[in-house]
Design a protein around this motif. Structure first.
Motif, PDB file in Angstrom:
ATOM      1  N   GLN A 124      14.847 -43.267   1.278  1.00 34.75           N
ATOM      2  CA  GLN A 124      14.732 -42.123   2.170  1.00 34.75           C
ATOM      3  C   GLN A 124      13.824 -42.482   3.336  1.00 34.75           C
ATOM      4  N   SER A 125      14.179 -41.963   4.516  1.00 36.16           N
ATOM      5  CA  SER A 125      13.298 -42.124   5.668  1.00 36.16           C
ATOM      6  C   SER A 125      13.477 -40.954   6.616  1.00 36.16           C
ATOM      7  N   ALA A 126      12.436 -40.647   7.345  1.00 35.12           N
ATOM      8  CA  ALA A 126      12.470 -39.557   8.320  1.00 35.12           C
ATOM      9  C   ALA A 126      13.259 -40.001   9.538  1.00 35.12           C
ATOM     10  N   LEU A 127      13.830 -39.035  10.205  1.00 35.52           N
ATOM     11  CA  LEU A 127      14.530 -39.331  11.471  1.00 35.52           C
ATOM     12  C   LEU A 127      13.556 -39.334  12.622  1.00 35.52           C
ATOM     13  N   GLU A 157      19.113 -40.409   3.599  1.00 32.57           N
ATOM     14  CA  GLU A 157      19.009 -40.984   2.267  1.00 32.57           C
ATOM     15  C   GLU A 157      20.211 -41.896   2.038  1.00 32.57           C
ATOM     16  N   CYS A 158      19.965 -43.082   1.502  1.00 31.46           N
ATOM     17  CA  CYS A 158      21.029 -44.032   1.197  1.00 31.46           C
ATOM     18  C   CYS A 158      21.727 -43.594  -0.095  1.00 31.46           C
ATOM     19  N   PRO A 159      23.066 -43.479  -0.093  1.00 26.88           N
ATOM     20  CA  PRO A 159      23.779 -43.088  -1.311  1.00 26.88           C
ATOM     21  C   PRO A 159      23.815 -44.193  -2.363  1.00 26.88           C
ATOM     22  N   GLU A 160      23.493 -45.424  -1.980  1.00 31.74           N
ATOM     23  CA  GLU A 160      23.531 -46.548  -2.915  1.00 31.74           C
ATOM     24  C   GLU A 160      22.188 -46.766  -3.606  1.00 31.74           C
ATOM     25  N   GLU A 204      18.885 -49.827   5.784  1.00 32.93           N
ATOM     26  CA  GLU A 204      17.969 -50.922   6.113  1.00 32.93           C
ATOM     27  C   GLU A 204      17.364 -51.550   4.870  1.00 32.93           C
ATOM     28  N   ALA A 205      17.296 -50.790   3.779  1.00 34.75           N
ATOM     29  CA  ALA A 205      16.684 -51.305   2.549  1.00 34.75           C
ATOM     30  C   ALA A 205      17.630 -52.198   1.759  1.00 34.75           C
ATOM     31  N   CYS A 206      18.879 -51.733   1.532  1.00 30.67           N
ATOM     32  CA  CYS A 206      19.794 -52.498   0.675  1.00 30.67           C
ATOM     33  C   CYS A 206      20.984 -53.077   1.425  1.00 30.67           C
ATOM     34  N   GLY A 207      21.334 -52.497   2.588  1.00 28.05           N
ATOM     35  CA  GLY A 207      22.461 -52.989   3.374  1.00 28.05           C
ATOM     36  C   GLY A 207      23.820 -52.739   2.749  1.00 28.05           C
ATOM     37  N   ASP A 208      23.859 -52.023   1.615  1.00 31.18           N
ATOM     38  CA  ASP A 208      25.111 -51.830   0.892  1.00 31.18           C
ATOM     39  C   ASP A 208      25.933 -50.638   1.352  1.00 31.18           C
ATOM     40  N   SER A 209      25.399 -49.766   2.148  1.00 28.78           N
ATOM     41  CA  SER A 209      26.116 -48.556   2.529  1.00 28.78           C
ATOM     42  C   SER A 209      26.508 -48.608   3.996  1.00 28.78           C
ATOM     43  N   ASP A 210      27.675 -48.015   4.323  1.00 32.53           N
ATOM     44  CA  ASP A 210      28.130 -47.927   5.712  1.00 32.53           C
ATOM     45  C   ASP A 210      27.614 -46.683   6.408  1.00 32.53           C
ATOM     46  N   TYR A 211      27.018 -45.788   5.636  1.00 30.00           N
ATOM     47  CA  TYR A 211      26.502 -44.553   6.201  1.00 30.00           C
ATOM     48  C   TYR A 211      25.288 -44.104   5.394  1.00 30.00           C
ATOM     49  N   LEU A 212      24.507 -43.215   5.995  1.00 29.56           N
ATOM     50  CA  LEU A 212      23.382 -42.581   5.321  1.00 29.56           C
ATOM     51  C   LEU A 212      23.651 -41.083   5.292  1.00 29.56           C
ATOM     52  N   ALA A 213      23.207 -40.415   4.252  1.00 31.04           N
ATOM     53  CA  ALA A 213      23.388 -38.974   4.135  1.00 31.04           C
ATOM     54  C   ALA A 213      22.188 -38.257   4.738  1.00 31.04           C
ATOM     55  N   PRO A 264      32.451 -23.769   8.434  1.00 36.56           N
ATOM     56  CA  PRO A 264      31.572 -22.650   8.139  1.00 36.56           C
ATOM     57  C   PRO A 264      30.171 -22.872   8.705  1.00 36.56           C
ATOM     58  N   GLN A 265      29.344 -21.833   8.620  1.00 37.62           N
ATOM     59  CA  GLN A 265      28.024 -21.894   9.248  1.00 37.62           C
ATOM     60  C   GLN A 265      27.142 -22.996   8.678  1.00 37.62           C
ATOM     61  N   GLU A 266      27.054 -23.084   7.383  1.00 37.04           N
ATOM     62  CA  GLU A 266      26.185 -24.083   6.755  1.00 37.04           C
ATOM     63  C   GLU A 266      26.938 -25.394   6.568  1.00 37.04           C
ATOM     64  N   SER A 267      26.374 -26.463   7.065  1.00 40.86           N
ATOM     65  CA  SER A 267      26.915 -27.799   6.844  1.00 40.86           C
ATOM     66  C   SER A 267      25.886 -28.555   6.020  1.00 40.86           C
ATOM     67  N   THR A 268      26.246 -28.892   4.791  1.00 44.71           N
ATOM     68  CA  THR A 268      25.299 -29.551   3.900  1.00 44.71           C
ATOM     69  C   THR A 268      25.688 -30.983   3.580  1.00 44.71           C
ATOM     70  N   ASP A 269      26.855 -31.427   4.051  1.00 45.23           N
ATOM     71  CA  ASP A 269      27.314 -32.788   3.769  1.00 45.23           C
ATOM     72  C   ASP A 269      27.499 -33.528   5.087  1.00 45.23           C
ATOM     73  N   VAL A 270      26.386 -34.032   5.628  1.00 40.27           N
ATOM     74  CA  VAL A 270      26.367 -34.714   6.922  1.00 40.27           C
ATOM     75  C   VAL A 270      26.128 -36.194   6.684  1.00 40.27           C
ATOM     76  N   ARG A 271      26.948 -37.030   7.324  1.00 42.43           N
ATOM     77  CA  ARG A 271      26.823 -38.480   7.212  1.00 42.43           C
ATOM     78  C   ARG A 271      26.441 -39.060   8.569  1.00 42.43           C
ATOM     79  N   ILE A 272      25.550 -40.032   8.551  1.00 42.63           N
ATOM     80  CA  ILE A 272      25.118 -40.707   9.768  1.00 42.63           C
ATOM     81  C   ILE A 272      25.570 -42.154   9.674  1.00 42.63           C
ATOM     82  N   ALA A 273      26.343 -42.607  10.650  1.00 41.05           N
ATOM     83  CA  ALA A 273      26.902 -43.959  10.636  1.00 41.05           C
ATOM     84  C   ALA A 273      25.800 -44.993  10.737  1.00 41.05           C
TER      85      ALA A 273
END
Length: 156
Positions: free
Chosen positions: A153-156, A146-149, A126-135, A113-122
């Protein structure tokens, strides 16, 4: 009925070298962007997946090289798509396209669909190292991650 000329969209003048075709057409149910990439430029900043949207690219001019992977830590493959060819990525499939040629690349990216609100970046946090992806997240009106763990948060 609406008609447009992609040359009038100004993709070459935008910071991301893209323009929304869907907005110009007044489309409500699908996303479509026109990209004008010079050699060495990419569609996006990194390997990412839309968990809630399938995405198809049509190469109008030149060729695009896509890196693709089934998950954020899986080994990736590459595929080159030439003029007049299409490539489709299923929801959740990680991908990034770029212009690795010496010639300009012009392409359409279509999503539904047009709106994509659940985007993951591989990539790891950098802060906790616990996640394989960032949202993907909007931070103070700007694109970021944003780290899910740990919630970093950081700007792109």
């Amino acid at each position: 009925m609406e008609t447009i000329d992609v040359a009038d969209l100004g993709a070459e003048d935008s910071p991301q070298n893209r323009a929304s075709v869907a907005d110009a057409l007044g489309a409500d149910d699908f996303a479509m962007n026109y990209y004008a990439l010079d050699p060495g430029e990419a569609f996006t900043a990194g390997l990412h997946a839309h968990l809630d949207q399938e995405e198809t690219f049509l190469v109008l001019e030149g060729e695009a090289t896509f890196e693709t992977a089934p998950g954020p830590t899986a080994d990736s493959d590459t595929v080159t798509v030439g003029e007049g060819q299409l490539v489709r990525f299923a929801p959740g499939e990680y991908q990034q396209g770029r212009n690795e040629s010496d010639a300009p690349l012009r392409a359409l990216a279509m999503g539904t669909p047009q709106e994509s609100t659940d985007v993951r970046i591989a990539g790891p946090c950098e802060a906790c190292g616990d996640s394989d992806y960032l949202a993907f997240a909007m931070i103070d009106g700007q694109p970021g991650v944003e780290c899910p763990e740990c919630g970093m948060q950081s700007a792109l």
